[in-house]
Motif scaffolding. Sequence first.
Motif, PDB file in Angstrom:
ATOM      1  N   VAL A 250      -8.041   3.305   7.586  1.00 43.21           N
ATOM      2  CA  VAL A 250      -8.896   3.825   6.519  1.00 43.21           C
ATOM      3  C   VAL A 250     -10.377   3.808   6.938  1.00 43.21           C
ATOM      4  CG1 VAL A 250      -9.597   3.491   4.123  1.00 43.21           C
ATOM      5  CG2 VAL A 250      -7.232   3.039   4.795  1.00 43.21           C
TER       6      VAL A 250
ATOM      7  N   GLN B  68      -4.583  -1.981  28.052  1.00 40.41           N
ATOM      8  CA  GLN B  68      -5.375  -1.227  27.074  1.00 40.41           C
ATOM      9  C   GLN B  68      -6.870  -1.420  27.325  1.00 40.41           C
ATOM     10  OE1 GLN B  68      -5.855  -2.692  22.977  1.00 40.41           O
ATOM     11  NE2 GLN B  68      -5.007  -0.741  22.282  1.00 40.41           N
TER      12      GLN B  68
ATOM     13  N   ARG C  69       0.803  -1.222   0.000  1.00 39.29           N
ATOM     14  CA  ARG C  69       0.000   0.000   0.000  1.00 39.29           C
ATOM     15  C   ARG C  69       0.834   1.270   0.000  1.00 39.29           C
ATOM     16  NH1 ARG C  69      -4.328  -1.386   4.429  1.00 39.29           N
ATOM     17  NH2 ARG C  69      -5.681   0.028   3.290  1.00 39.29           N
ATOM     18  N   THR C  70       2.120   1.108   0.288  1.00 37.82           N
ATOM     19  CA  THR C  70       2.945   2.314   0.327  1.00 37.82           C
ATOM     20  C   THR C  70       3.540   2.650  -1.043  1.00 37.82           C
ATOM     21  OG1 THR C  70       4.627   0.838   1.179  1.00 37.82           O
ATOM     22  CG2 THR C  70       3.539   2.248   2.783  1.00 37.82           C
TER      23      THR C  70
ATOM     24  N   THR D 269      -8.112   3.749  13.888  1.00 38.56           N
ATOM     25  CA  THR D 269      -8.317   4.877  12.970  1.00 38.56           C
ATOM     26  C   THR D 269      -7.448   4.722  11.721  1.00 38.56           C
ATOM     27  OG1 THR D 269      -6.777   6.156  14.329  1.00 38.56           O
ATOM     28  CG2 THR D 269      -9.106   6.492  14.725  1.00 38.56           C
TER      29      THR D 269
ATOM     30  N   VAL E 235      -5.079  -6.396  12.920  1.00 38.87           N
ATOM     31  CA  VAL E 235      -3.640  -6.607  12.794  1.00 38.87           C
ATOM     32  C   VAL E 235      -3.497  -7.673  11.702  1.00 38.87           C
ATOM     33  CG1 VAL E 235      -1.548  -7.409  13.959  1.00 38.87           C
ATOM     34  CG2 VAL E 235      -3.254  -6.099  15.236  1.00 38.87           C
TER      35      VAL E 235
ATOM     36  N   GLY F 154       4.989  -1.699   7.529  1.00 32.98           N
ATOM     37  CA  GLY F 154       4.141  -1.264   6.417  1.00 32.98           C
ATOM     38  C   GLY F 154       3.003  -0.367   6.819  1.00 32.98           C
TER      39      GLY F 154
ATOM     40  N   LEU G  45      -0.316  -6.636  20.233  1.00 28.65           N
ATOM     41  CA  LEU G  45       0.133  -6.228  21.564  1.00 28.65           C
ATOM     42  C   LEU G  45       0.508  -7.462  22.388  1.00 28.65           C
ATOM     43  CD1 LEU G  45      -2.543  -3.506  22.506  1.00 28.65           C
ATOM     44  CD2 LEU G  45      -0.340  -3.206  21.354  1.00 28.65           C
TER      45      LEU G  45
ATOM     46  N   TYR H 262      -9.445   6.527  19.001  1.00 30.57           N
ATOM     47  CA  TYR H 262      -8.185   6.016  19.560  1.00 30.57           C
ATOM     48  C   TYR H 262      -7.579   5.005  18.600  1.00 30.57           C
ATOM     49  CZ  TYR H 262      -5.183   2.780  22.066  1.00 30.57           C
ATOM     50  OH  TYR H 262      -4.141   1.963  22.398  1.00 30.57           O
ATOM     51  N   ASP H 263      -6.249   4.993  18.549  1.00 31.19           N
ATOM     52  CA  ASP H 263      -5.529   3.976  17.784  1.00 31.19           C
ATOM     53  C   ASP H 263      -4.194   3.743  18.476  1.00 31.19           C
ATOM     54  OD1 ASP H 263      -5.793   2.929  14.568  1.00 31.19           O
ATOM     55  OD2 ASP H 263      -3.810   2.758  15.478  1.00 31.19           O
ATOM     56  N   VAL H 264      -3.645   2.546  18.324  1.00 31.78           N
ATOM     57  CA  VAL H 264      -2.315   2.290  18.905  1.00 31.78           C
ATOM     58  C   VAL H 264      -1.214   2.962  18.111  1.00 31.78           C
ATOM     59  CG1 VAL H 264      -2.463   0.156  20.246  1.00 31.78           C
ATOM     60  CG2 VAL H 264      -2.362   0.050  17.740  1.00 31.78           C
ATOM     61  N   ARG H 265      -1.547   3.437  16.908  1.00 32.52           N
ATOM     62  CA  ARG H 265      -0.534   4.160  16.123  1.00 32.52           C
ATOM     63  C   ARG H 265      -0.771   5.659  16.348  1.00 32.52           C
ATOM     64  NH1 ARG H 265      -1.008   3.948  10.900  1.00 32.52           N
ATOM     65  NH2 ARG H 265      -3.191   3.361  10.923  1.00 32.52           N
TER      66      ARG H 265
ATOM     67  N   ALA I 267      -0.484  -1.910  12.473  1.00 32.95           N
ATOM     68  CA  ALA I 267      -0.195  -2.070  13.901  1.00 32.95           C
ATOM     69  C   ALA I 267       0.445  -3.436  14.124  1.00 32.95           C
ATOM     70  CB  ALA I 267      -1.498  -1.975  14.697  1.00 32.95           C
TER      71      ALA I 267
HETATM   72  P1  NAD Z   1      -6.115  -2.128   9.419  1.00 32.98           P
HETATM   73  O1  NAD Z   1      -7.437  -2.423   8.791  1.00 32.98           O
HETATM   74  O2  NAD Z   1      -5.066  -3.169   9.382  1.00 32.98           O
HETATM   75  O3  NAD Z   1      -6.365  -1.750  10.971  1.00 32.98           O
HETATM   76  C1  NAD Z   1      -7.259  -0.722  11.320  1.00 32.98           C
HETATM   77  C2  NAD Z   1      -6.659   0.096  12.432  1.00 32.98           C
HETATM   78  O4  NAD Z   1      -6.655  -0.661  13.640  1.00 32.98           O
HETATM   79  C3  NAD Z   1      -5.218   0.522  12.207  1.00 32.98           C
HETATM   80  O5  NAD Z   1      -5.153   1.936  12.213  1.00 32.98           O
HETATM   81  C4  NAD Z   1      -4.469  -0.100  13.369  1.00 32.98           C
HETATM   82  O6  NAD Z   1      -3.407   0.727  13.845  1.00 32.98           O
HETATM   83  C5  NAD Z   1      -5.562  -0.235  14.393  1.00 32.98           C
HETATM   84  N1  NAD Z   1      -5.281  -1.183  15.487  1.00 32.98           N
HETATM   85  C6  NAD Z   1      -4.746  -2.419  15.425  1.00 32.98           C
HETATM   86  N2  NAD Z   1      -4.638  -2.961  16.653  1.00 32.98           N
HETATM   87  C7  NAD Z   1      -5.156  -2.066  17.513  1.00 32.98           C
HETATM   88  C8  NAD Z   1      -5.348  -2.039  18.924  1.00 32.98           C
HETATM   89  N3  NAD Z   1      -4.981  -3.067  19.697  1.00 32.98           N
HETATM   90  N4  NAD Z   1      -5.892  -0.949  19.476  1.00 32.98           N
HETATM   91  C9  NAD Z   1      -6.258   0.106  18.713  1.00 32.98           C
HETATM   92  N5  NAD Z   1      -6.110   0.145  17.383  1.00 32.98           N
HETATM   93  C10 NAD Z   1      -5.565  -0.926  16.782  1.00 32.98           C
HETATM   94  O7  NAD Z   1      -5.512  -0.766   8.882  1.00 32.98           O
HETATM   95  P2  NAD Z   1      -5.766  -0.031   7.493  1.00 32.98           P
HETATM   96  O8  NAD Z   1      -6.959   0.816   7.592  1.00 32.98           O
HETATM   97  O9  NAD Z   1      -5.720  -1.050   6.427  1.00 32.98           O
HETATM   98  O10 NAD Z   1      -4.507   0.939   7.414  1.00 32.98           O
HETATM   99  C11 NAD Z   1      -3.235   0.513   7.823  1.00 32.98           C
HETATM  100  C12 NAD Z   1      -2.172   1.446   7.366  1.00 32.98           C
HETATM  101  O11 NAD Z   1      -2.014   1.439   5.977  1.00 32.98           O
HETATM  102  C13 NAD Z   1      -2.376   2.880   7.755  1.00 32.98           C
HETATM  103  O12 NAD Z   1      -1.131   3.364   8.191  1.00 32.98           O
HETATM  104  C14 NAD Z   1      -2.725   3.549   6.494  1.00 32.98           C
HETATM  105  O13 NAD Z   1      -2.390   4.911   6.509  1.00 32.98           O
HETATM  106  C15 NAD Z   1      -1.845   2.772   5.571  1.00 32.98           C
HETATM  107  N6  NAD Z   1      -2.290   2.968   4.214  1.00 32.98           N
HETATM  108  C16 NAD Z   1      -1.408   3.556   3.368  1.00 32.98           C
HETATM  109  C17 NAD Z   1      -1.782   3.775   2.073  1.00 32.98           C
HETATM  110  C18 NAD Z   1      -0.857   4.444   1.147  1.00 32.98           C
HETATM  111  O14 NAD Z   1       0.247   4.784   1.517  1.00 32.98           O
HETATM  112  N7  NAD Z   1      -1.247   4.657  -0.078  1.00 32.98           N
HETATM  113  C19 NAD Z   1      -3.032   3.389   1.616  1.00 32.98           C
HETATM  114  C20 NAD Z   1      -3.890   2.761   2.517  1.00 32.98           C
HETATM  115  C21 NAD Z   1      -3.498   2.557   3.812  1.00 32.98           C
END
Ligand code: NAD
Length: 360
Positions: A159, A222, A103-104, A157, A242, A208, A214, A178-181, A211
């Motif tokens: 997408v 938490q 995704r990056t 928090t 995760v 990547g 934990l 809230y988010d762990v990141r 998260a």
């Molecule tokens: P995801 O669906 O894997 O997880 C959703 C959220 O849950 C994440 O923000 C994660 O930090 C959080 N999480 C996991 N364990 C947790 C806990 N114990 N307590 C609280 N929160 C918790 O994540 P996602 O929405 O697919 O996005 C993941 C990453 O990918 C983000 O950094 C996003 O910015 C990145 N991303 C980058 C691009 C890009 O660069 N083009 C595109 C899409 C996503």
Amino acid sequence: MKVAVVKETAPAERRVALVPDAVAKLRSAGHEVLVQTGAGAGAFLPDESYSEAGATVVPAEQLAVADSGQAVLGMFAPLTDPQLAKRLASTGATALSLDLIPRTLSRAQPMDALTSQANIAGYKAALVAAAAFGRFFPLLITAAGTARPAKVLVLGTGVAGLQAIGTARRLGAVVSAYDVRPETKTEVQSLGATFIELTSVGPAGGEGGYARALTDAERAAQQAELADHIARHDVVITTAQVPGRRPPLLVTSEALKSMAPGSVLVDMGASTLGGNVEGSAPGETIVADNGITIIGADNLPSTMAAAASAMYARNISSLLLYMVKDGQFTVDLADELVAAVVIAQDGKVVHPALATSAAE
Ligand code: NAD
């Protein structure tokens, strides 16, 4: 290249992999497209719309006419379902899973189906919560009385969570998240929500941009600290994931007991392995004894099949066209984008991340 679109068979799945616009794009690039009869029906796309876009609509038994060197593309969740990866490998076809798109990489963004579908899920989660909540989301001042705005808490928090925040805010709710990141704090604040910082758990960013899981001690701390915040909210929307793991448990039964009657939780992590909310079940709405509603929202994109299919079709056609070299579909493993999504080839599960889970 010959492309075939099959009708989805998963229970309650209404999406379709290509919509007529995407068919037209592939046709104008010189490719042939076959579509199974009724493939688009769940997304309100009749067979004629595919024919008009240049596809040949055929019954299932006439679909298997692709060239040798077949590839199958989809969202196969290989990290959580390694058995499916093995079954795909046993067909001898090359299997590509869009949920492994790096995704990056900026060139991969048009193919990022996790993002396109998570955006839809987050939006719909806020609407599902609002519909189940017996009060208003916005502040409402009327001759018959004043309604205070709903207090919504979004846990996770990424997408989906950010889209849920934006949607709940647009409906007028007061939103915390809230988010762990901790790097998501500025994104949360830019949407007009308050970012909650826990004192008991440090940052837990992994590889990547995802998260990390934990430790048991971190998880317990938490859960305990979150419980106080949960008790103060009317609506909780959970989106935490995760990669390759069961979703983390964020809302324990103790925390649930502290919520006021009429509170609503929408658990987007709900799965057969368990979700973010204790006792949630995918596809089920549970009203607990203390009057709180727990909605296990397992496939929200499918409930918005027209929008979700249009976006997914854009993702999948972008990947297909990216992989065509000299008119032929080409699996170039020297390209990191392609190498990242190939999960099975020549009868074997090949993705390095799957090697351990598939090697039994
Ligand atoms: P995801 O669906 O894997 O997880 C959703 C959220 O849950 C994440 O923000 C994660 O930090 C959080 N999480 C996991 N364990 C947790 C806990 N114990 N307590 C609280 N929160 C918790 O994540 P996602 O929405 O697919 O996005 C993941 C990453 O990918 C983000 O950094 C996003 O910015 C990145 N991303 C980058 C691009 C890009 O660069 N083009 C595109 C899409 C996503």
